[in-house]
Each structure stands twice: as structure tokens, then as C-alpha cells.
Design a protein around this motif. Structure first.
Motif, mmCIF file in Angstrom:
data_model
loop_
_atom_site.group_PDB
_atom_site.id
_atom_site.type_symbol
_atom_site.label_atom_id
_atom_site.label_comp_id
_atom_site.label_asym_id
_atom_site.label_seq_id
_atom_site.Cartn_x
_atom_site.Cartn_y
_atom_site.Cartn_z
ATOM 1 N N ARG A 204 0.791 -1.190 -0.227
ATOM 2 C CA ARG A 204 0.090 0.132 -0.051
ATOM 3 C C ARG A 204 0.995 1.239 -0.129
ATOM 4 N NH1 ARG A 204 -1.465 2.331 4.361
ATOM 5 N NH2 ARG A 204 -0.683 0.729 5.806
ATOM 6 N N GLN A 205 0.402 2.215 -0.762
ATOM 7 C CA GLN A 205 1.296 3.475 -0.679
ATOM 8 C C GLN A 205 0.966 4.244 0.462
ATOM 9 O OE1 GLN A 205 0.450 6.234 -4.081
ATOM 10 N NE2 GLN A 205 1.719 7.785 -3.049
ATOM 11 N N LEU A 206 1.925 4.795 1.005
ATOM 12 C CA LEU A 206 1.920 5.671 2.335
ATOM 13 C C LEU A 206 1.660 7.059 1.864
ATOM 14 C CD1 LEU A 206 4.673 3.909 4.182
ATOM 15 C CD2 LEU A 206 2.307 3.563 4.892
ATOM 16 N N PRO A 207 0.776 7.780 2.391
ATOM 17 C CA PRO A 207 0.589 9.284 2.102
ATOM 18 C C PRO A 207 1.673 10.067 2.942
ATOM 19 C CG PRO A 207 -1.125 8.431 3.598
ATOM 20 C CD PRO A 207 -0.257 7.401 3.549
ATOM 21 N N VAL A 208 2.462 9.557 3.959
ATOM 22 C CA VAL A 208 3.354 10.217 4.540
ATOM 23 C C VAL A 208 4.252 9.245 5.458
ATOM 24 C CG1 VAL A 208 3.858 11.949 6.527
ATOM 25 C CG2 VAL A 208 1.657 12.220 5.119
ATOM 26 N N ILE A 209 5.490 9.514 5.635
ATOM 27 C CA ILE A 209 6.393 9.038 6.397
ATOM 28 C C ILE A 209 7.460 9.639 6.873
ATOM 29 C CG2 ILE A 209 7.948 8.095 4.405
ATOM 30 C CD1 ILE A 209 8.258 5.262 5.715
ATOM 31 N N SER A 210 7.699 9.195 8.167
ATOM 32 C CA SER A 210 8.678 10.186 8.889
ATOM 33 C C SER A 210 10.056 9.735 8.494
ATOM 34 C CB SER A 210 8.653 9.896 10.453
ATOM 35 O OG SER A 210 9.170 8.475 10.618
ATOM 36 N N PRO A 258 4.186 14.449 12.787
ATOM 37 C CA PRO A 258 4.191 14.891 14.538
ATOM 38 C C PRO A 258 3.284 13.471 15.018
ATOM 39 C CG PRO A 258 2.754 16.286 13.086
ATOM 40 C CD PRO A 258 3.652 15.408 12.221
ATOM 41 N N PHE A 259 2.771 12.702 14.065
ATOM 42 C CA PHE A 259 1.889 11.766 14.672
ATOM 43 C C PHE A 259 2.605 10.603 14.926
ATOM 44 C CE2 PHE A 259 -0.737 14.667 12.257
ATOM 45 C CZ PHE A 259 -1.627 15.428 13.551
ATOM 46 N N VAL A 260 4.058 10.609 14.623
ATOM 47 C CA VAL A 260 4.665 9.175 14.421
ATOM 48 C C VAL A 260 4.536 8.236 15.650
ATOM 49 C CG1 VAL A 260 7.019 10.300 15.257
ATOM 50 C CG2 VAL A 260 6.951 8.201 13.452
ATOM 51 N N GLU A 261 4.736 8.903 17.021
ATOM 52 C CA GLU A 261 4.436 8.198 18.078
ATOM 53 C C GLU A 261 3.251 7.232 18.189
ATOM 54 O OE1 GLU A 261 6.673 7.420 20.481
ATOM 55 O OE2 GLU A 261 8.291 8.646 19.423
ATOM 56 N N GLN A 262 2.155 8.235 17.726
ATOM 57 C CA GLN A 262 0.727 7.796 18.104
ATOM 58 C C GLN A 262 0.567 6.443 17.056
ATOM 59 O OE1 GLN A 262 -2.379 10.663 18.035
ATOM 60 N NE2 GLN A 262 -0.826 11.932 18.266
ATOM 61 N N ARG A 263 1.072 6.477 15.774
ATOM 62 C CA ARG A 263 0.818 5.532 14.816
ATOM 63 C C ARG A 263 0.715 4.138 15.534
ATOM 64 N NH1 ARG A 263 -0.410 8.402 10.515
ATOM 65 N NH2 ARG A 263 0.866 10.111 10.154
ATOM 66 N N ASN A 264 2.100 4.072 16.292
ATOM 67 C CA ASN A 264 2.347 2.994 16.953
ATOM 68 C C ASN A 264 2.113 1.521 16.376
ATOM 69 O OD1 ASN A 264 3.148 1.685 19.268
ATOM 70 N ND2 ASN A 264 1.077 1.180 20.105
ATOM 71 N N GLY A 360 9.020 0.760 12.119
ATOM 72 C CA GLY A 360 8.113 1.482 12.415
ATOM 73 C C GLY A 360 8.164 2.153 13.785
ATOM 74 N N ALA A 361 8.181 3.541 14.110
ATOM 75 C CA ALA A 361 8.226 4.059 15.295
ATOM 76 C C ALA A 361 7.395 3.477 16.376
ATOM 77 C CB ALA A 361 8.006 5.575 15.285
ATOM 78 N N SER A 388 19.088 -8.554 14.258
ATOM 79 C CA SER A 388 19.804 -7.452 14.814
ATOM 80 C C SER A 388 18.616 -6.195 14.995
ATOM 81 C CB SER A 388 20.720 -6.778 13.795
ATOM 82 O OG SER A 388 20.213 -6.130 12.872
ATOM 83 N N THR A 389 18.522 -5.370 15.831
ATOM 84 C CA THR A 389 17.516 -4.445 16.156
ATOM 85 C C THR A 389 18.096 -3.032 16.207
ATOM 86 O OG1 THR A 389 17.614 -4.643 18.565
ATOM 87 C CG2 THR A 389 16.274 -6.015 17.480
ATOM 88 N N SER A 390 17.207 -2.081 16.138
ATOM 89 C CA SER A 390 17.442 -0.902 16.496
ATOM 90 C C SER A 390 16.179 -0.441 17.261
ATOM 91 C CB SER A 390 17.779 0.460 15.219
ATOM 92 O OG SER A 390 16.210 0.639 14.753
ATOM 93 N N GLU A 391 16.203 1.073 17.569
ATOM 94 C CA GLU A 391 14.880 1.425 18.410
ATOM 95 C C GLU A 391 13.867 1.089 17.586
ATOM 96 O OE1 GLU A 391 15.304 5.385 20.141
ATOM 97 O OE2 GLU A 391 16.121 4.220 21.812
ATOM 98 N N ILE A 392 13.675 1.193 16.315
ATOM 99 C CA ILE A 392 12.478 1.528 15.480
ATOM 100 C C ILE A 392 12.568 0.465 14.491
ATOM 101 C CG2 ILE A 392 12.125 3.769 15.909
ATOM 102 C CD1 ILE A 392 12.544 4.022 12.895
ATOM 103 N N ARG A 393 13.403 -0.674 14.486
ATOM 104 C CA ARG A 393 13.455 -1.587 13.515
ATOM 105 C C ARG A 393 13.950 -3.012 14.065
ATOM 106 N NH1 ARG A 393 18.425 -3.507 11.683
ATOM 107 N NH2 ARG A 393 19.280 -1.680 12.867
ATOM 108 N N ILE A 394 13.314 -4.167 13.499
ATOM 109 C CA ILE A 394 13.941 -5.434 13.778
ATOM 110 C C ILE A 394 14.179 -6.199 12.379
ATOM 111 C CG2 ILE A 394 13.527 -7.815 14.796
ATOM 112 C CD1 ILE A 394 11.182 -6.260 16.370
ATOM 113 N N THR A 395 15.587 -6.632 12.430
ATOM 114 C CA THR A 395 15.961 -7.100 11.093
ATOM 115 C C THR A 395 16.579 -8.770 11.440
ATOM 116 O OG1 THR A 395 17.103 -5.134 10.344
ATOM 117 C CG2 THR A 395 17.713 -6.925 9.377
ATOM 118 N N CYS A 396 16.004 -9.552 10.274
ATOM 119 C CA CYS A 396 16.475 -10.953 10.353
ATOM 120 C C CYS A 396 17.223 -11.490 9.233
ATOM 121 C CB CYS A 396 15.309 -11.779 10.581
ATOM 122 S SG CYS A 396 14.173 -11.605 12.013
ATOM 123 N N MET A 397 18.256 -11.911 9.151
ATOM 124 C CA MET A 397 19.061 -12.446 8.082
ATOM 125 C C MET A 397 18.633 -13.869 7.878
ATOM 126 S SD MET A 397 21.510 -9.951 8.127
ATOM 127 C CE MET A 397 21.750 -8.817 9.448
#
Ligand code: ADP
Ligand code: ASP
Ligand code: MG
Length: 443
Positions: A204-210, A258-264, A360-361, A388-397
Motif C-alpha cells: 500500500r502506498q503511504l501518504p506520509v512517512i517520517s 508529528p503523529f509518528v509516536e501515536q501510529r504505534n 516503525g516508530a 539485529s535491532t534498532s529502536e524502531i527496527r527488527i532485522t532477520c538475516m
């Protein structure tokens, strides 16, 4: 990046970038020129950034490899930059044919300076004097993307390139330097999707992304934007619009959300097939070993992505890490003597690896995402080799031949095809005339 336009300039200024597929042949170049002419007819000033036509950069790389396996990085950058010279001049000529005054400039002529890192140079600054004087003279400026010059002293300048996909970075950097009103990236899809639409038919196309989410997606393989371009946009507050060069439709805005946290929520998936794994078996478990392995790799410019070291047993441990496939031969060459010297049992490599990431945030606030990701992959029969992970990402090899299965399973598991409901704040903004939807750069 320095502000450059005179405050008195009241005309709008738009930066438009056209990717390789948008200008892949003469017919498409003429169509892009017609689009540029339409934009110009609205009365504003226009700077256009172009990539090389179609697969030109790949073809030039293949040509170099057919001559030598070990091309000199300086010569290679001189060669690769010609792809964008070609397209910039052709777009300019197509504009002339429509009666629109235009001029093509190389990266150096456009005032783009970089560090001296051939093949992955970073922009050090832009002196927009020449671009501005051409605009002043009433011309549309066509800048060759993906390149700049590194100046060691005034008599010694070298052509550099900005890494694959680097025309995006040229466009955003030029928009920042000129304090452009809009920065538009025209490409062969309608915007940023929840996954690569070539792989997932109901993406799906996203209208906005941070910026933050787009940067993670780009760094994890979503080639639609170069990660560095998003980073530059973020730092310089350039709102970036990604949109189709073939259809007149609204694209996706990359901006402060501005809504990045709320999208959850998980916003999107990225995959990358360009991954190789190196495992050093029975590495002596003592101080200094990791340094002995990774220092020479860093010195040789090898970008090490994820590193995993197991808990040691009987004085040894196993050490695995991932790199891009293009760096595998060099890595083996560098590590073979070290493996012997330090007494490792062996080095094994696997070049048929890939990674899949959820981004995703919302991930940072909720603990359930990792287990949902692992469950979806298990159900699809996909084995996870490294996480591996970051605060807003999980990656699997995973194994490369399971990428499509994995991406489709994850897209379904996180219901990414379902439209996101508008949040309270967004509804209020829409009712009040909308503050979040314009593509003005607030630089
Ligand atoms: P350009 O030549 O215009 O720079 P690219 O080929 O670099 O275009 O990038 C566009 C491609 O990126 C699309 O054709 C699409 O297959 C791919 N892509 C990967 N991930 C995504 C995503 N999340 N959203 C949109 N496109 C994506
Ligand atoms: N032509 C370059 C590449 O193929 C730069 C770009 O397309 O942005 O990577
Ligand atoms: Mg690109």
C-alpha cells in the motif's frame, strides 16, 4: 548547508529529480522535458537533477569489470560520472527543442564539493553561485546527479561519485542549499509503499512517512530513496515528495511526522539481497581479537553491518558478521592471514544471504513485535540466522532464496495492506485546513 537565495527573490523554486527509468530512452527524455516545460510555465524557477539513463551505471560497471577485476577507484568514478553527463545534456537538448532555455551542469560546475572517498563520497558543501546565475539568466538548470568534485588544492580537483542511488542525495542537497520551496523525486512507482511493490502485489502506498522511518527502510534495502538523501533532508528540514514520473498523482511526503509516536505500528518492510555472512570458528576468547579482525577491514573501507559473538566455551568462541557481497572477496583476502596468525580453526562464508526488516516508530513502545515477526517467519518455514535491532527496527538475516516468502508472510502478519485509520490529530489538522500535508521546505 548555506542559504543562498536573496530574500528579495519572490518566485518559487522547485527542485525535481528524475531517476534512471524515467529517462531510460529518447522518448522518455522527451516526455520528461515536456513535464519540466509544464512546471516552468507555471512561472517558478526550476532546477532539475538527473540520474543516468536506465541501467547505464550498471553497464559502465560491467564494462570496467570486463577490462579489469580491480579498477582504480579514481578512474572508475571518472567513468561512472559520464552516465549522468550524458542524461543531463540530453534532457537540456530536449528542452531546447521545446523552446525552453536550459543548461546542463556537471556536479563540479554546479558547485558540489565532496570528500575524497571515491565511490561513496559525502557532500562537503555546495556553492550555488553558478546555479543561481543561470537561473537569473532565465534558464532551467539541469544538474548531473550522483557526482561532485573533491578539491585537495585549487589546482587539483577530482571527480567523485556519491554511492549507488546518489542522485537522490544531489537533489536533496541542492534543494537545501537553494532553500527550495519543493523537492520532488520522480521515479517509476507512485511513492513509498509498505514493501517493495515489485515483490508484494498488495503493498500500500503511504501518504506520509517520517524521516526516521524512511531512513531505516532505505538503509535496510528499500532502494526507492538513498538513505543519505533522507538523512540530509532530515538535518536540513527539506520536505521530500516521492512521486511517479509517468502518472499525475499525489506521491508520498517524507517529513517530520508529528503523529509518528501515536501510529504505534509497523509502517513498512524492507529487504536486501546484497548480504554475505562471514563466520570465524573457534576464535581465541581473549582481549584484542575483535580489534585485530575489524580494524583492517575498517581501514580497507569494508562496511561491517551486524556482528554476533557467541558465549565462549573452553577458551574459544565463534564470531559472525555480515557485509555486502561486493566486499566478500576483499574481506577474505584481508582475513586469511589473520585467521592463520591468531590460530582460529577456520573461516566460513555464505554469499547467498539476505535480510528482511520491519520498521516503525511504534516498535520502540511495544514488546510484542519481535515475537510476532519470528512467529510469522516460523510459520512460513523461514529459518532466521542472525537477528539485529534498532529502536524502531527488527532485522532477520535469512537465506536469499526465502526472501519473497518472508516478505509476503510479514506483510500479511502485520496487516500492512489495510489502510491506516486517520488519527485524532490528523482529523483535527484536516478540519482546520491541514498543516501536515503541504510540501513546502521549511529550511
Ligand atoms: P530511480 O531510478 O527513479 O532512482 P530506483 O530503482 O532507484 O528508481 O527506485 C525505485 C524502485 O524502488 C521501485 O521500482 C521499487 O521496486 C523499489 N522499492 C523498494 N522498496 C520500495 C518501497 N518501500 N516503496 C516503493 N518502491 C520501493
Ligand atoms: N546512476 C546512479 C546509480 O545507478 C545514481 C542514481 O541512479 O541515483 O546508482
Ligand atoms: Mg534510485
Amino acid at each position: 548547508m548555506s542559504a543562498a537565495r536573496m530574500p528579495a527573490m519572490s518566485k518559487s523554486l522547485v527542485v525535481q529529480k528524475f531517476g534512471g527509468s524515467s529517462i531510460a530512452n529518447a522518448d522518455r527524455i522527451r516526455r520528461v522535458a515536456a513535464r519540466i516545460a509544464r512546471e516552468r510555465a507555471t512561472g517558478g524557477d526550476l532546477v532539475v537533477v538527473v540520474s543516468a539513463m536506465g541501467d547505464t551505471t550498471d553497464e559502465l560497471l560491467a564494462l570496467a569489470s570486463s577490462i579489469t577485476e580491480d579498477s582504480d577507484p579514481r578512474e572508475l568514478d571518472m567513468l561512472l560520472a559520464t552516465g549522468e553527463h550524458q542524461s543531463a545534456t540530453l534532457v537540456s537538448m530536449a528542452l531546447h527543442a521545446l523552446g525552453v532555455p536550459a543548461i546542463a551542469l556537471s556536479g563540479a560546475q554546479a558547485g558540489i564539493t565532496t570528500d575524497g572517498n571515491y565511490g561513496k563520497a559525502r557532500i562537503a558543501g555546495i556553492d550555488p553561485k553558478r546555479i543561481l546565475s543561470e537561473i537569473e539568466a532565465g534558464r532551467v538548470v539541469i544538474v548531473a546527479g550522483f557526482q561532485g568534485q573533491s578539491v585537495r588544492d585549487p589546482h587539483l580537483s577530482e571527480v567523485t561519485t556519491l554511492g549507488r542511488g546518489g542522485s537522490d542525495t544531489t537533489a536533496v542537497a541542492v534543494a537545501a542549499a537553494l532553500e527550495a520551496d519543493r523537492c520532488q523525486i520522480f521515479t517509476d512507482v507512485r511513492g513509498i509503499y509498505t514493501a517493495d511493490p515489485r515483490l508484494v502485489s498488495d503493498a500500500r502506498q503511504l501518504p506520509v512517512i517520517s524521516y526516521e522511518e524512511m531512513m531505516e527502510l532505505a538503509h535496510q534495502g528499500a532502494q526507492v530513496m538513498q538513505g543519505r538523501a533522507v538523512e540530509l533532508g532530515w538535518v536540513n528540514h527539506v520536505v521530500i515528495e516521492v512521486l511517479s514520473s509517468f502518472e499525475d498523482l499525489p506521491g508520498t511526503l517524507i517529513k517530520e511526522d508529528p503523529f509518528v509516536e501515536q501510529r504505534n505500528k509497523v509502517r513498512g518492510l524492507a529487504h536486501d539481497r546484497n548480504v554475505a555472512k562471514v563466520t570465524l570458528v573457534e576464535v581465541p576468547d581473549r582481549p584484542g581479537v575483535a580489534h585485530a579482525v575489524f580494524a583492517p577491514l575498517a581501514e580497507a573501507g569494508v562496511n561491517v553491518d551486524t556482528i554476533v559473538q557467541n558465549v565462549g566455551h573452553h577458551g574459544t568462541t565463534d564470531l559472525s558478521f555480515t557485509i555486502t557481497r561486493g566486499d566478500l572477496a576483499k574481506t577474505k583476502r584481508i582475513l586469511e592471514p589473520i585467521v592463520r596468525e591468531l590460530g582460529f580453526r577456520e573461516m566460513t562464508t555464505d554469499s547467498a544471504m539476505a535480510k528482511v526488516s520491519i520498521v516503525g516508530a511504534g516498535i520502540q513502545n511495544a514488546p510484542g513485535y519481535a515475537s510476532r515477526m519470528f512467529a510469522a517467519l516460523a510459520e512460513a518455514g523461514v529459518n532466521i540466522e542472525i537477528i539485529s535491532t534498532s529502536e524502531i527496527r527488527i532485522t532477520c538475516m535469512i537465506a536469499e532464496d526465502q526472501v519473497e516468502t518472508a516478505v509476503r508472510a510479514l506483510h500479511k502478519a502485520f496487516a500492512l495492506e489495510e489502510p491506516e485509520p486517520l488519527l485524532q490529530g490528523e482529523l483535527a489538522a484536516e478540519a482546520g485546513g491541514g498543516s501536515g500535508g503541504t510540501s513546502k521546505t521549511g529550511a
